[in-house]
Design an enzyme around this catalytic site. Structure first.
Site, PDB file in Angstrom:
ATOM      1  N   GLU A 168     -55.533 -32.871  31.849  1.00  0.00           N
ATOM      2  CA  GLU A 168     -54.376 -31.971  31.837  1.00  0.00           C
ATOM      3  C   GLU A 168     -54.926 -30.568  32.012  1.00  0.00           C
ATOM      4  O   GLU A 168     -55.482 -30.000  31.072  1.00  0.00           O
ATOM      5  CB  GLU A 168     -53.637 -32.076  30.493  1.00  0.00           C
ATOM      6  CG  GLU A 168     -53.061 -33.442  30.169  1.00  0.00           C
ATOM      7  CD  GLU A 168     -51.835 -33.771  30.986  1.00  0.00           C
ATOM      8  OE1 GLU A 168     -51.382 -32.912  31.772  1.00  0.00           O
ATOM      9  OE2 GLU A 168     -51.333 -34.893  30.849  1.00  0.00           O
ATOM     10  N   CYS A 222     -49.913 -23.628  29.653  1.00  0.00           N
ATOM     11  CA  CYS A 222     -50.148 -24.192  30.991  1.00  0.00           C
ATOM     12  C   CYS A 222     -48.837 -24.282  31.758  1.00  0.00           C
ATOM     13  O   CYS A 222     -48.806 -24.078  32.965  1.00  0.00           O
ATOM     14  CB  CYS A 222     -50.797 -25.561  30.866  1.00  0.00           C
ATOM     15  SG  CYS A 222     -49.911 -26.679  29.783  1.00  0.00           S
TER      16      CYS A 222
HETATM   17  P1  NAP Z   1     -61.435 -24.473  28.583  1.00  0.00           P
HETATM   18  O1  NAP Z   1     -62.380 -23.361  28.559  1.00  0.00           O
HETATM   19  O2  NAP Z   1     -61.528 -25.476  29.667  1.00  0.00           O
HETATM   20  O3  NAP Z   1     -61.572 -25.194  27.157  1.00  0.00           O
HETATM   21  C1  NAP Z   1     -60.872 -26.368  26.843  1.00  0.00           C
HETATM   22  C2  NAP Z   1     -61.778 -27.291  26.065  1.00  0.00           C
HETATM   23  O4  NAP Z   1     -62.818 -27.762  26.912  1.00  0.00           O
HETATM   24  C3  NAP Z   1     -62.485 -26.640  24.885  1.00  0.00           C
HETATM   25  O5  NAP Z   1     -62.609 -27.576  23.859  1.00  0.00           O
HETATM   26  C4  NAP Z   1     -63.825 -26.269  25.459  1.00  0.00           C
HETATM   27  O6  NAP Z   1     -64.823 -26.118  24.485  1.00  0.00           O
HETATM   28  C5  NAP Z   1     -64.097 -27.444  26.349  1.00  0.00           C
HETATM   29  N1  NAP Z   1     -64.996 -27.195  27.459  1.00  0.00           N
HETATM   30  C6  NAP Z   1     -65.118 -26.065  28.204  1.00  0.00           C
HETATM   31  N2  NAP Z   1     -66.017 -26.240  29.175  1.00  0.00           N
HETATM   32  C7  NAP Z   1     -66.495 -27.493  29.053  1.00  0.00           C
HETATM   33  C8  NAP Z   1     -67.458 -28.267  29.769  1.00  0.00           C
HETATM   34  N3  NAP Z   1     -68.103 -27.783  30.820  1.00  0.00           N
HETATM   35  N4  NAP Z   1     -67.690 -29.521  29.372  1.00  0.00           N
HETATM   36  C9  NAP Z   1     -67.022 -30.041  28.327  1.00  0.00           C
HETATM   37  N5  NAP Z   1     -66.106 -29.369  27.604  1.00  0.00           N
HETATM   38  C10 NAP Z   1     -65.833 -28.111  27.974  1.00  0.00           C
HETATM   39  O7  NAP Z   1     -59.953 -24.002  28.627  1.00  0.00           O
HETATM   40  P2  NAP Z   1     -59.282 -22.810  27.822  1.00  0.00           P
HETATM   41  O8  NAP Z   1     -59.547 -21.552  28.535  1.00  0.00           O
HETATM   42  O9  NAP Z   1     -59.633 -22.890  26.395  1.00  0.00           O
HETATM   43  O10 NAP Z   1     -57.750 -23.237  27.956  1.00  0.00           O
HETATM   44  C11 NAP Z   1     -56.913 -22.701  28.904  1.00  0.00           C
HETATM   45  C12 NAP Z   1     -56.751 -23.630  30.100  1.00  0.00           C
HETATM   46  O11 NAP Z   1     -56.229 -24.872  29.676  1.00  0.00           O
HETATM   47  C13 NAP Z   1     -55.735 -23.065  31.066  1.00  0.00           C
HETATM   48  O12 NAP Z   1     -56.157 -23.280  32.377  1.00  0.00           O
HETATM   49  C14 NAP Z   1     -54.487 -23.888  30.751  1.00  0.00           C
HETATM   50  O13 NAP Z   1     -53.550 -23.910  31.785  1.00  0.00           O
HETATM   51  C15 NAP Z   1     -55.077 -25.213  30.457  1.00  0.00           C
HETATM   52  N6  NAP Z   1     -54.132 -26.029  29.701  1.00  0.00           N
HETATM   53  C16 NAP Z   1     -53.569 -27.124  30.291  1.00  0.00           C
HETATM   54  C17 NAP Z   1     -52.642 -27.879  29.611  1.00  0.00           C
HETATM   55  C18 NAP Z   1     -51.981 -29.083  30.230  1.00  0.00           C
HETATM   56  O14 NAP Z   1     -51.371 -29.848  29.499  1.00  0.00           O
HETATM   57  N7  NAP Z   1     -52.070 -29.305  31.525  1.00  0.00           N
HETATM   58  C19 NAP Z   1     -52.294 -27.519  28.316  1.00  0.00           C
HETATM   59  C20 NAP Z   1     -52.883 -26.409  27.740  1.00  0.00           C
HETATM   60  C21 NAP Z   1     -53.812 -25.674  28.437  1.00  0.00           C
HETATM   61  P3  NAP Z   1     -65.338 -24.666  24.013  1.00  0.00           P
HETATM   62  O15 NAP Z   1     -64.174 -23.982  23.390  1.00  0.00           O
HETATM   63  O16 NAP Z   1     -66.416 -24.974  23.050  1.00  0.00           O
HETATM   64  O17 NAP Z   1     -65.816 -23.967  25.251  1.00  0.00           O
END
Ligand code: NAP
Length: 454
Positions: free
Chosen positions: A228, A262
């Site tokens: 997601e 999102c």
């Molecule tokens: P993010 O940086 O991708 O972080 C999300 C999760 O993934 C965190 O637990 C993060 O851990 C982990 N993570 C990051 N890089 C990783 C990697 N290379 N390998 C494994 N795990 C990794 O996202 P965010 O900035 O926190 O969240 C915002 C994004 O999420 C936006 O793009 C938003 O649109 C999207 N989102 C989508 C939905 C949906 O349902 N489609 C819902 C909510 C949010 P750390 O915190 O330790 O880095």
């Protein structure tokens, strides 16, 4: 290195957590798997009883859970309380419906009988974001546990207290001790968890980069993923729409969770004859959003969750303006402690600007004027993302035709996009794949097993 929780309202460190060692992570996964081995044989009635108890635990300590969210990621407290309520509801929804959703299905075949079972698959790793720190976890966990699976959670590093409290909700509700476990680890430790032989599958909610990285690891280990990811949802306003209601809803849809959702409406695609009227009403509605301490009940906009997210948003807005977008409201950070960013409206937004091409994760509305409905659909689809979309018109047939043509996982007509346990939720294109919620969601992490009898 310790993991920090920082209060985005003032930048102060709230708590430090020592990440789990590799040995502790492996032992936690093994314990979760041992819990799964028992849990898979429990009946739906028992699973439902415990999930209803989890809903009761959430409600009983609603204020405490809400305050933890607000302290760690800055969500306005009224929205945090509503999030706790929604988590309780999704628990009750799956407690009520999981048995029917996963009931064996008879199939015709050349045997005397054949049917399809939906069996659990084991320990599922959930990698979750900070923006809806409870809801994202519960919308995965409620169906996953009802299906007979166990779960380990790697939550975003800025919401570790939320992760630990969610773990204790399941424990307090009476679930087996290790069935749902939080892992305090950073992103670099995720590949080893995915590779662990007792982890069966992975679900990730987060950015495109994290999704691609997790899917690549899971691909190497041949494990299923549900992703997601981000979105840049279009909000189409046609000339025959109720422009006032559309503009007011647009501001709400853009500002929910301080714009860090999102499925927030991000690109406002408006037919030329009503563009000026819609834009003026949108500016009024955005100006009316109260930006204040997120612990106050009347606050609409809190701080952004992290300083780097605020900096990135400011860069995107500045680059859009430099490329010719017109700033009608806001446009920059607030000169006060914390990571606050003003409600912002940009018009004359065009391709080649960050406000058109990228996801803007904050209270920034980008208005794009189009010639007609066909142009609106073309602009709506002119994005790498495909999560949600909203269409505003009084012509129901036209709305449904546009809904068919939009490349997104959901389209809402004359309403803002929201997640609802009764409807599948997920995206296409770079917004990911797989579905959460509804029957589609609970069937993602099951073994669809054919049984054939001679
Ligand atoms: P993010 O940086 O991708 O972080 C999300 C999760 O993934 C965190 O637990 C993060 O851990 C982990 N993570 C990051 N890089 C990783 C990697 N290379 N390998 C494994 N795990 C990794 O996202 P965010 O900035 O926190 O969240 C915002 C994004 O999420 C936006 O793009 C938003 O649109 C999207 N989102 C989508 C939905 C949906 O349902 N489609 C819902 C909510 C949010 P750390 O915190 O330790 O880095």
């Amino acid at each position: 290195m310790p993991v920090h929780s920082i209060n985005p309202s003032d930048g102060s460190v709230i708590e430090r957590f020592e990440p789990y060692s590799d040995a502790r992570v492996a032992a936690t996964i093994d314990a979760s798997h041992a819990a799964f081995a028992q849990w898979r044989d429990t009946g739906f009635d028992e699973r439902a009883r415990l999930l209803r108890a989890a809903a009761a635990v959430l409600r009983a300590r609603r204020r405490m859970h809400a305050e933890t969210m607000t302290r760690e990621m800055g969500k306005p407290i009224a929205q945090a309380e509503a999030e706790v309520d929604k988590c309780a509801l999704v628990c009750e929804y799956y407690a009520e419906h999981a048995a029917a959703m996963l009931a064996p299905e008879e199939a015709s075949s050349d045997g005397s009988r054949a049917y399809v079972r939906f069996d659990p698959i084991g320990v599922v790793l959930a990698v979750m974001p900070w923006n809806f720190p409870y809801w994202q976890v519960f919308r995965f966990a409620a169906p996953a546990l009802m299906a007979g699976n166990a779960a380990v959670l790697k939550h975003a590093s800025n919401v570790t207290r939320c992760a630990l409290q969610i773990e204790s909700v399941f424990r307090e509700a009476g679930f087996p001790e290790d069935l749902f476990r939080a892992l305090v680890i950073d992103a670099a430790a995720v590949p080893a968890v995915i590779a662990h032989p007792r982890v069966a599958a992975v679900t990730l909610t987060g950015s495109e980069a994290a999704g691609a990285s997790v899917a690549a690891c899971a691909g190497r280990a041949l494990k299923k993923t549900v992703l997601e990811l981000g979105g840049s949802d279009p909000f189409i306003v046609l000339a025959d729409a109720d422009v006032l209601v559309a503009a007011q809803t647009a501001a709400t849809a853009r500002c929910i969770n301080t714009g860090q959702s999102c499925i927030a409406a991000k690109r406002f695609i408006v037919e030329e004859p009503v563009a000026a009227e819609f834009t003026a009403l949108l500016v009024d509605a955005m100006r009316g959003k109260r930006l204040a301490d997120p612990m106050e009940h009347s606050t609409d906009l809190g701080p952004l969750a992290r300083a780097d997210l605020r900096d990135e948003l400011e860069t995107q807005v500045r680059a859009s303006v430099a490329a010719g977008a017109r700033l009608l409201l806001g446009g920059s950070r607030l000169e006060r402690p914390g990571f606050f960013f003003a409600a912002t409206v940009l018009t004359d937004v065009r391709k080649g600007m960050p406000a058109y091409d990228e996801e803007l994760f904050g209270p920034v509305a980008a208005v794009i004027t189009v010639r007609d409905a066909d142009d609106a659909v073309a602009v709506a689809n002119d994005t790498p993302y495909g999560l949600g979309a909203s269409v505003w018109t009084r012509d129901a047939r036209r709305a449904e035709d546009i809904a068919r043509r939009i490349e997104a996982g959901s389209v809402f007509v004359n309403g803002m996009v929201k997640s609802d346990p009764r409807l599948p939720f997920g995206g296409v294109k770079k917004s990911g794949y797989g579905r959460e919620l509804s029957r589609a969601g609970i069937r993602e992490f099951v073994n669809v097993k054919s049984v054939w009898i001679a």
